[in-house]
Scaffold this motif. Structure first.
Motif, PDB file in Angstrom:
ATOM      1  N   GLU A   6       0.824  -1.191   0.000  1.00  6.84           N
ATOM      2  CA  GLU A   6       0.000   0.000   0.000  1.00  6.84           C
ATOM      3  C   GLU A   6       0.867   1.253   0.000  1.00  6.84           C
ATOM      4  O   GLU A   6       1.998   1.242   0.484  1.00  6.84           O
ATOM      5  N   SER A   7       0.290   2.350  -0.506  1.00  6.43           N
ATOM      6  CA  SER A   7       0.984   3.642  -0.491  1.00  6.43           C
ATOM      7  C   SER A   7      -0.044   4.759  -0.566  1.00  6.43           C
ATOM      8  O   SER A   7      -1.216   4.513  -0.882  1.00  6.43           O
ATOM      9  N   GLY A   8       0.419   5.979  -0.255  1.00  5.95           N
ATOM     10  CA  GLY A   8      -0.426   7.153  -0.439  1.00  5.95           C
ATOM     11  C   GLY A   8      -1.093   7.684   0.807  1.00  5.95           C
ATOM     12  O   GLY A   8      -1.816   8.679   0.744  1.00  5.95           O
ATOM     13  N   GLY A   9      -0.881   7.055   1.936  1.00  4.77           N
ATOM     14  CA  GLY A   9      -1.474   7.555   3.164  1.00  4.77           C
ATOM     15  C   GLY A   9      -0.848   8.870   3.590  1.00  4.77           C
ATOM     16  O   GLY A   9       0.157   9.308   3.042  1.00  4.77           O
ATOM     17  N   GLY A  10      -1.475   9.507   4.576  1.00  4.52           N
ATOM     18  CA  GLY A  10      -0.944  10.770   5.070  1.00  4.52           C
ATOM     19  C   GLY A  10      -1.938  11.482   5.955  1.00  4.52           C
ATOM     20  O   GLY A  10      -2.939  10.906   6.385  1.00  4.52           O
ATOM     21  N   LEU A  11      -1.642  12.751   6.194  1.00  4.44           N
ATOM     22  CA  LEU A  11      -2.487  13.605   7.031  1.00  4.44           C
ATOM     23  C   LEU A  11      -3.365  14.469   6.136  1.00  4.44           C
ATOM     24  O   LEU A  11      -2.870  15.095   5.191  1.00  4.44           O
ATOM     25  N   VAL A  12      -4.643  14.505   6.430  1.00  5.37           N
ATOM     26  CA  VAL A  12      -5.584  15.299   5.639  1.00  5.37           C
ATOM     27  C   VAL A  12      -6.581  15.953   6.585  1.00  5.37           C
ATOM     28  O   VAL A  12      -6.915  15.384   7.635  1.00  5.37           O
ATOM     29  N   GLN A  13      -7.050  17.126   6.217  1.00  9.49           N
ATOM     30  CA  GLN A  13      -8.013  17.830   7.051  1.00  9.49           C
ATOM     31  C   GLN A  13      -9.409  17.240   6.887  1.00  9.49           C
ATOM     32  O   GLN A  13      -9.727  16.674   5.837  1.00  9.49           O
ATOM     33  N   PRO A  14     -10.248  17.374   7.894  1.00  4.96           N
ATOM     34  CA  PRO A  14     -11.645  16.927   7.758  1.00  4.96           C
ATOM     35  C   PRO A  14     -12.295  17.578   6.540  1.00  4.96           C
ATOM     36  O   PRO A  14     -12.100  18.777   6.276  1.00  4.96           O
ATOM     37  N   GLY A  15     -13.041  16.777   5.797  1.00  2.00           N
ATOM     38  CA  GLY A  15     -13.664  17.256   4.561  1.00  2.00           C
ATOM     39  C   GLY A  15     -12.784  17.112   3.342  1.00  2.00           C
ATOM     40  O   GLY A  15     -13.252  17.311   2.210  1.00  2.00           O
ATOM     41  N   GLY A  16     -11.533  16.766   3.556  1.00  2.98           N
ATOM     42  CA  GLY A  16     -10.590  16.630   2.453  1.00  2.98           C
ATOM     43  C   GLY A  16     -10.659  15.276   1.768  1.00  2.98           C
ATOM     44  O   GLY A  16     -11.496  14.432   2.095  1.00  2.98           O
ATOM     45  N   SER A  17      -9.762  15.101   0.792  1.00  3.04           N
ATOM     46  CA  SER A  17      -9.720  13.880  -0.013  1.00  3.04           C
ATOM     47  C   SER A  17      -8.324  13.294  -0.011  1.00  3.04           C
ATOM     48  O   SER A  17      -7.327  14.021   0.160  1.00  3.04           O
ATOM     49  N   LEU A  18      -8.272  12.005  -0.242  1.00  2.00           N
ATOM     50  CA  LEU A  18      -6.999  11.298  -0.333  1.00  2.00           C
ATOM     51  C   LEU A  18      -7.219  10.054  -1.181  1.00  2.00           C
ATOM     52  O   LEU A  18      -8.292   9.429  -1.094  1.00  2.00           O
ATOM     53  N   ARG A  19      -6.226   9.705  -1.997  1.00  2.00           N
ATOM     54  CA  ARG A  19      -6.294   8.456  -2.742  1.00  2.00           C
ATOM     55  C   ARG A  19      -5.139   7.572  -2.322  1.00  2.00           C
ATOM     56  O   ARG A  19      -3.976   7.985  -2.413  1.00  2.00           O
ATOM     57  N   GLN A 111       1.055  -4.452   4.277  1.00  2.00           N
ATOM     58  CA  GLN A 111       1.538  -3.967   5.577  1.00  2.00           C
ATOM     59  C   GLN A 111       0.776  -2.745   6.075  1.00  2.00           C
ATOM     60  O   GLN A 111       0.887  -2.383   7.247  1.00  2.00           O
ATOM     61  N   GLY A 112       0.023  -2.114   5.200  1.00  2.00           N
ATOM     62  CA  GLY A 112      -0.813  -0.995   5.612  1.00  2.00           C
ATOM     63  C   GLY A 112      -0.207   0.368   5.328  1.00  2.00           C
ATOM     64  O   GLY A 112       1.010   0.508   5.185  1.00  2.00           O
ATOM     65  N   THR A 113      -1.083   1.358   5.243  1.00  2.00           N
ATOM     66  CA  THR A 113      -0.681   2.753   5.105  1.00  2.00           C
ATOM     67  C   THR A 113      -1.564   3.591   6.032  1.00  2.00           C
ATOM     68  O   THR A 113      -2.778   3.373   6.089  1.00  2.00           O
TER      69      THR A 113
END
Length: 119
Positions: A6-19, A111-113
Motif C-alpha cells: 500500500e501507499s499514499g497515506g498521510g495527514l488530511v483535514q476533515p472534509g478533504g480527499s486522499l487516494r 503492511q498498511g498505510t
C-alpha cells in the motif's frame, strides 16, 4: 506470490480527499478480487470495500458515497479514493488479495498505510 504493498497515506483535514493505492503483483492474472480494510487504534480491523475481477464493487455502509474503489489491471493496482473524510476515518488502511471463483494464489495482506484525518 508477493504480498500487496500500500501507499499514499498521510495527514488530511476533515472534509478533504486522499487516494491510496495498493499494488499486488499478478493479482489480475491470478484471478483475485481485492479488498480494503482499516483498523483504528484500539478497534477491530474492519472491511471497507471489495472489487471483483470483473469490476463489481461493494462498500461498507458508512463509507458508501464517500469512498470509491477502482483498479488498473495493467498495473496490478487497486485504488481507494476517499472524499469527505472525517476524523473517524483515521486508521491504518490495509489491502488484501481475496480468493475468488477460478482464481488462485490469493489471500495475502499488505503492511498498511496510515491515514490521519485531523485539523
Amino acid at each position: 506470490a508477493q504480498a500487496p504493498v500500500e501507499s499514499g497515506g498521510g495527514l488530511v483535514q476533515p472534509g478533504g480527499s486522499l487516494r491510496i493505492s495498493c499494488t499486488a503483483p499478478r493479482f489480475t492474472s491470478n484471478g483475485c478480487a481485492m479488498s480494503w480494510h482499516r483498523q483504528a487504534v484500539g478497534k477491530e480491523r474492519e472491511w471497507i470495500s471489495r472489487i471483483s475481477p470483473s469490476g463489481d464493487t461493494h462498500y461498507l455502509e458508512s463509507v458508501k458515497g464517500r469512498f470509491t474503489i477502482s483498479k488498473d489491471d495493467a498495473k496490478d493496482t487497486v485504488y481507494l479514493q476517499m472524499d469527505s473524510l472525517k476524523p473517524e476515518d483515521t486508521a491504518m488502511y490495509f489491502c488484501k488479495t481475496v480468493p475468488w471463483t477460478g482464481g488462485s494464489n490469493c489471500n495475502y495482506w499488505g503492511q498498511g498505510t496510515q491515514v490521519t484525518v485531523s485539523a
